[in-house]
Design a protein around this motif. Sequence first.
Motif, PDB file in Angstrom:
ATOM      1  N   SER A 554       0.106   4.839  -1.507  1.00  0.00           N
ATOM      2  CA  SER A 554       0.915   5.440  -2.567  1.00  0.00           C
ATOM      3  C   SER A 554       2.301   5.815  -2.070  1.00  0.00           C
ATOM      4  O   SER A 554       3.301   5.651  -2.774  1.00  0.00           O
ATOM      5  CB  SER A 554       0.222   6.691  -3.126  1.00  0.00           C
ATOM      6  OG  SER A 554      -1.011   6.357  -3.729  1.00  0.00           O
ATOM      7  N   THR A 583       4.558  -1.183  -2.974  1.00  0.00           N
ATOM      8  CA  THR A 583       5.482  -0.065  -2.755  1.00  0.00           C
ATOM      9  C   THR A 583       6.913  -0.593  -2.656  1.00  0.00           C
ATOM     10  O   THR A 583       7.139  -1.795  -2.491  1.00  0.00           O
ATOM     11  CB  THR A 583       5.157   0.718  -1.475  1.00  0.00           C
ATOM     12  OG1 THR A 583       5.400  -0.122  -0.332  1.00  0.00           O
ATOM     13  CG2 THR A 583       3.696   1.167  -1.478  1.00  0.00           C
ATOM     14  N   GLY A 622       1.027   4.753  -8.103  1.00  0.00           N
ATOM     15  CA  GLY A 622       0.685   5.781  -7.126  1.00  0.00           C
ATOM     16  C   GLY A 622      -0.411   6.695  -7.629  1.00  0.00           C
ATOM     17  O   GLY A 622      -1.344   7.039  -6.893  1.00  0.00           O
ATOM     18  N   ARG A 625      -3.732   4.809  -7.588  1.00  0.00           N
ATOM     19  CA  ARG A 625      -4.279   4.691  -6.237  1.00  0.00           C
ATOM     20  C   ARG A 625      -4.845   6.017  -5.749  1.00  0.00           C
ATOM     21  O   ARG A 625      -5.861   6.040  -5.051  1.00  0.00           O
ATOM     22  CB  ARG A 625      -3.193   4.173  -5.285  1.00  0.00           C
ATOM     23  CG  ARG A 625      -2.883   2.687  -5.487  1.00  0.00           C
ATOM     24  CD  ARG A 625      -1.752   2.209  -4.597  1.00  0.00           C
ATOM     25  NE  ARG A 625      -1.669   0.750  -4.621  1.00  0.00           N
ATOM     26  CZ  ARG A 625      -0.733   0.031  -4.016  1.00  0.00           C
ATOM     27  NH1 ARG A 625       0.222   0.654  -3.326  1.00  0.00           N
ATOM     28  NH2 ARG A 625      -0.734  -1.282  -4.082  1.00  0.00           N
ATOM     29  N   GLU A 626      -4.180   7.123  -6.090  1.00  0.00           N
ATOM     30  CA  GLU A 626      -4.706   8.430  -5.707  1.00  0.00           C
ATOM     31  C   GLU A 626      -6.047   8.686  -6.375  1.00  0.00           C
ATOM     32  O   GLU A 626      -6.987   9.203  -5.755  1.00  0.00           O
ATOM     33  CB  GLU A 626      -3.700   9.529  -6.082  1.00  0.00           C
ATOM     34  CG  GLU A 626      -2.417   9.522  -5.261  1.00  0.00           C
ATOM     35  CD  GLU A 626      -2.666   9.816  -3.786  1.00  0.00           C
ATOM     36  OE1 GLU A 626      -3.626  10.544  -3.464  1.00  0.00           O
ATOM     37  OE2 GLU A 626      -1.914   9.275  -2.955  1.00  0.00           O
TER      38      GLU A 626
END
Length: 630
Positions: A554, A583, A622, A625-626
């Motif tokens: 992230s 990213t 992000g 993904r968290e």
Amino acid sequence: MLWLVFSSALLAVVAAAATDGVRRDLQAGRAAMQKGRSAVGFGNLDLAASSFKEAEARFQAAEEGTHTSLFKVTGAIPVLGRTADVVRDLALAGEQLAQGGTRLVEAVASLPDGLGSLAPRGGRLPIEALAGLADDVAAAEESTARAAQIVMDSPSSMLLGPVAEARRAALDQVVSADRALSATRDILERLPDFAGANGTRHYFFGAINPAEQRGAGGIMGAYSILTVEGGRLSFSPFHPVQSLPSFDPDQVAEPSPGYRRNYNQYGGAGDWLDANMTPDFPSAARAAMATYERAEGLRLDGMLTADPYALQAMLEITGPARIPSLGIRIDASNVVDFLANEAFSSFPGPIARKEVLGGVAKDVFDRFLGMDDKGIARLRAIAKTVAAGHIQVYSADPVFQEGLSLAGVSGAFAMDGPGDFASVSINSRSGAKVDYYASRSVSYSVLLGGEHEAIATTDLVLTNDAPPSGQPRYVIGPNVEGAEPGDQISLVTFACPASCELADAERSGERISMRTGSELGLTWYQDFFTIPSGESASISVQTKQSGVWEGNSSAGSYRLTLLGQATIRPTDVTIQITSPAGTHITWTSEPMQVDGDTATWRGTPGRQVVIEVRFQASPALGLWRELMRL
């Protein structure tokens, strides 16, 4: 739903209104700090002091702005409240940093010639002036340490993006400033002893020639014993290092763990011509000091080396030097060519030639150190040559040496903090000065991914422009069995972190096997080959390494330490960093060309370049993904 949208919009307006004035003051304070640092570099201490005071006032205004009612309302809102805390802490840290800068600049400004008072004068180091700054440096270091602690204790998660980035940038700045002041404190604390205030000190001084490469610079031809007493420096007559006895490597104390394993096969610590094959200058210095003590019975206090580029920087300040005994005029435009190449044709006898070369070095140093004016220009010249590795210093005093290490000028073969590491060093095995004609380019491309893993490709291109004739054998050879005139025979070492593993290696398009080993906690891979006159060779080494970046998919950061090697022709370096998939790069510590997930740096670095990049995924990716990690 409408109420939620309206409330969110209202909170955003309140937050913007509350922080706008504070933000302007913080930005103005940061700009004033940068202006102050630049002014110090140019020796304008009045401008530096006023800039630091302006920065302190703007940071103080920002801190006072965080006590308004509107700002307090913002501080009570979840997430925004943590952001408000960070803003307040950045203002407080800025105040501390500016106060430290002001005190230090005012202390230097109080000296008779300001910053110029810190330069050598009349052949003597100004140890009283330098030692007198110790308390002011210590006070500035305390202020900077408080600033660093304030930032480190501030909230680091659940922050608005711009504030999170500002916090990271502030932390980098205060930690860097704290390290620089710690280095200065160590050096100033022990400088009087280093300069012979407490008794005579003796240092081995070696004249280095990068026209025949060694890991720690170039081959050492002539030497002198530098004596320092009460700050006054004096050089003994220069002599060839071959006039000193060499010893079996096992008769000399091992200068660092693993040194014998890596270098005894080439002559090791007791061999004056090859003791500095290691890229670690402190190891090379300890080897030379121990060998000299065994040969002459004099225990030395340290070692210094200088190459022709150091003399060039000094001649730019002193002006030309006429050497009556040689009937020549040496200046900044011809000193490198003369010392690294032309003298070998003019003075064919090795003993006479090295004494002449040493005499030129002594004359330039004596004139540079003996000047009473141009103090700031001379300080810049010293800083420039030391940073580039053209002057190297080692002290047997551990505190002084730690100061050099913290300042990044110890010449150590080591990583500057956590992260990744890369270096390419060459040891010439031709017994000639063909590296004078060599040029090189290095490209380091790294792809980040996995769990803090990376795949790195190091590409080296060497071009040998040495002539096959028209120069003395001492310059172009052949001096080893089977070689031809102009051959460049090189032992090339690629170094990387301890975790790296060799994946593939090619030389000029063909796969090769490489010798592997380690030194001082770093892994290396070596290749040994010959490049005939007028030809080029390329080597590509691919490695896999782990634990070289921080964060996750992230958001995260990557830091690279790349060590250079002093050469006659500057090395062209390209560094390309690609962040993990999904990213994009958001920040770089050095100016770089950024294109989405790739950042590129090009230049001709000195001894060391440290680059850090930060990256993150889009907010939506992000967050996803968290959630997946949870």
